[in-house]
Design an enzyme around this catalytic site. Structure first.
Site, short mmCIF file in Angstrom:
data_model
loop_
_atom_site.label_atom_id
_atom_site.label_comp_id
_atom_site.label_asym_id
_atom_site.label_seq_id
_atom_site.Cartn_x
_atom_site.Cartn_y
_atom_site.Cartn_z
N SER A 34 0.82 -1.15 -0.24
CA SER A 34 -0.04 0.13 -0.05
C SER A 34 0.78 1.24 -0.07
O SER A 34 1.74 1.55 -0.83
CB SER A 34 -1.15 -0.11 1.12
OG SER A 34 -1.89 0.66 0.81
N LYS B 46 3.85 1.96 -2.48
CA LYS B 46 4.38 3.31 -3.19
C LYS B 46 5.78 3.62 -3.14
O LYS B 46 6.64 3.89 -4.13
CB LYS B 46 3.52 4.44 -2.99
CG LYS B 46 1.81 4.25 -2.97
CD LYS B 46 1.07 5.29 -2.35
CE LYS B 46 -0.07 5.18 -1.86
NZ LYS B 46 -1.19 4.63 -2.55
N TRP C 171 -10.41 0.51 -4.76
CA TRP C 171 -9.80 1.76 -4.24
C TRP C 171 -8.48 1.74 -4.93
O TRP C 171 -8.04 2.64 -5.33
CB TRP C 171 -9.80 1.74 -2.69
CG TRP C 171 -9.26 2.95 -2.06
CD1 TRP C 171 -8.18 3.02 -1.23
CD2 TRP C 171 -9.63 4.23 -2.18
NE1 TRP C 171 -7.96 4.40 -0.88
CE2 TRP C 171 -8.81 5.04 -1.39
CE3 TRP C 171 -10.64 4.70 -2.72
CZ2 TRP C 171 -9.17 6.47 -0.96
CZ3 TRP C 171 -11.15 6.18 -2.66
CH2 TRP C 171 -10.30 6.93 -1.73
N HIS D 8 -7.86 -5.59 1.18
CA HIS D 8 -6.43 -5.00 1.19
C HIS D 8 -5.75 -5.23 2.20
O HIS D 8 -6.14 -5.11 3.51
CB HIS D 8 -6.91 -3.45 1.27
CG HIS D 8 -6.00 -2.49 1.24
ND1 HIS D 8 -4.97 -2.18 0.17
CD2 HIS D 8 -5.51 -1.59 2.15
CE1 HIS D 8 -4.25 -1.05 0.53
NE2 HIS D 8 -4.26 -0.78 1.65
C1 GCU Z 1 -5.38 4.61 2.15
C2 GCU Z 1 -4.88 5.52 0.99
C3 GCU Z 1 -4.02 4.70 0.12
C4 GCU Z 1 -2.96 3.67 0.74
C5 GCU Z 1 -3.71 3.08 1.80
C6 GCU Z 1 -2.76 2.32 2.94
O1 GCU Z 1 -6.27 3.93 1.78
O2 GCU Z 1 -6.13 6.02 0.43
O3 GCU Z 1 -3.52 5.13 -1.03
O4 GCU Z 1 -2.32 2.77 -0.24
O5 GCU Z 1 -4.13 3.87 2.78
O6 GCU Z 1 -1.62 2.52 2.86
O7 GCU Z 1 -3.12 1.11 3.18
#
Ligand code: GCU
Length: 383
Positions: free
Chosen positions: A224, A228, A315, A366
């Site tokens: 997540s 990134k 998402w 997720h």
């Molecule tokens: C939020 C955010 C995402 C990210 C996520 C996470 O949902 O909007 O961009 O990837 O958190 O880090 O679990």
């Protein structure tokens, strides 16, 4: 709920494939002066630096790498961990610049039996510290150390809070204020995700000194927001042999121009401390960005990349993630490397572990699980 939202912008997310706008991706092979890149030399000399700079200037911010010195404080146990299968090393990495310092704490398990030096998976831990518990009193699927050790890999982790707290009000109190305060004054300055990626590179510095670790076989892993970061770390630092980006979504492995699920305006509003000030210019203006996320993956070429999604995590745009990998293929082709991916996204729980790209969309939420890790291990073994 409505009262809470009053005064804040209200965002709507699109989850309907039919409503994905028509878009054209920036051409990863075309230089700013309009030349088309046709071989790996020209890519590395002309276009790769250009693309890297575009991501620095418009998205993640600069990546300062100068520091005065670095010190490693190592505590090594007697090799009795995991019933004798692993040695635990805990490393305090202290980095100094202009009289100030930061410390990064690394937990590292090395398989006792494996031939040295061993390849290692390095997790950028963006969740609770207990996920990477060195005592193994807690065994989280997020970092299944025993499974990696049984598979003959070393496994390491550090926590993002050592570099920059994941908080919009305090993110600057780590590496930014202490080592690179000038970054805070620039619109293309590094913020939290840049600081976390910087930390991954300092752990890489350490690996280069550890004779048990094969520093040429370090796989950087993130989930997540951590995913990134793993992409940005691998794009910046070519010492990473491969990258795993798990459910990384917007400003990770998913294409922004699809405007599916999370959008730039939303991520910049909820997490203003992740990306550079300049990135805010692209709120609701995805098409004005000089890059899209396929170009971030392309920066990792010719090294292997594994991206994942979860079926219930729209998402993070599973299809947009697969399409970003596909759109990075032309850069791998310059190295005569086929991605090994099919034309269309594979079904749920149908991992494709191709030539240099891996992809799967796991059934479920997720998260990062032993299912995901099992596939990362299979992928790593191919290389
Ligand atoms: C939020 C955010 C995402 C990210 C996520 C996470 O949902 O909007 O961009 O990837 O958190 O880090 O679990």
């Amino acid at each position: 709920f409505i009262i809470l939202l009053a005064g804040y912008p209200v965002f709507s997310q699109n989850y309907d494939e039919a409503k994905v706008p028509h878009y054209t991706l920036p051409d990863v092979l075309k230089t700013a002066s309009g030349k088309t890149i046709r071989n790996e030399e020209k890519w590395e000399k002309l276009r790769r630096p250009e693309v890297l700079k575009l991501f620095e200037d418009h998205v993640y911010g600069q990546m300062p790498t100068d520091y005065d010195s670095i010190r490693y404080a190592l505590t090594e146990d007697d090799g009795a961990d995991m019933a004798g299968k692993a040695v635990l090393k805990q490393v305090g990495i202290t980095v100094f610049r202009k009289g100030n310092s930061v410390q990064i704490n690394v937990v590292l398990f090395i398989p006792t039996q494996a031939k040295k030096p061993v390849p290692v998976f390095l997790l950028i831990n963006n969740r609770g510290k207990e996920n990477t518990d060195p005592t193994r009193a807690k065994k989280s699927e997020f970092w299944p150390a025993e499974m990696l050790i049984d598979s003959g890999f070393a496994i390491a982790a550090f926590h993002v809070s050592d570099l920059a707290p994941d908080n919009k009000d305090t993110y600057m109190t780590g590496v930014l204020q202490k080592l690179y305060p000038e970054q805070l004054r620039k619109d293309n300055g590094m913020k939290a995700i840049g600081a976390w990626a910087w930390g991954a590179s300092r752990v890489m510095d350490y690996f280069e000194t550890d004779r048990d670790i094969d520093a040429k076989k370090v796989i950087v892993v993130g989930h997540s927001r951590g995913g990134k970061t793993s992409l940005w770390a691998a794009a910046q630092d070519q010492r990473f042999a491969a990258c795993v980006t798990n459910c990384s979504g917007n400003t990770g492995a998913a294409l922004a121009r699809r405007q599916f699920g999370e959008r730039i305006s939303r991520i910049n509003t909820t997490f203003p401390h992740w990306f550079s000030n300049n990135y805010k210019k692209y709120n609701d203006k995805e098409n004005a960005l000089p890059v899209d996320q396929h170009m971030l993956i392309a920066l990792i070429a010719p090294r292997p990349v594994y991206a994942t999604n979860a079926s219930k995590d729209l998402w993070a745009d599973p299809k947009g993630t697969f399409l970003a990998l596909k759109a990075a293929e032309p850069v791998y082709a310059l190295y005569k490397i086929q991605s090994g991916l099919p034309k269309d996204p594979p079904g749920i729980d149908k991992p494709v572990i191709g030539s240099h790209f891996g992809y799967h969309n796991r059934e479920g939420e997720h998260d990062m699980t032993v299912y995901d890790w099992g596939n990362f291990i299979r992928f790593a073994r191919k290389f």
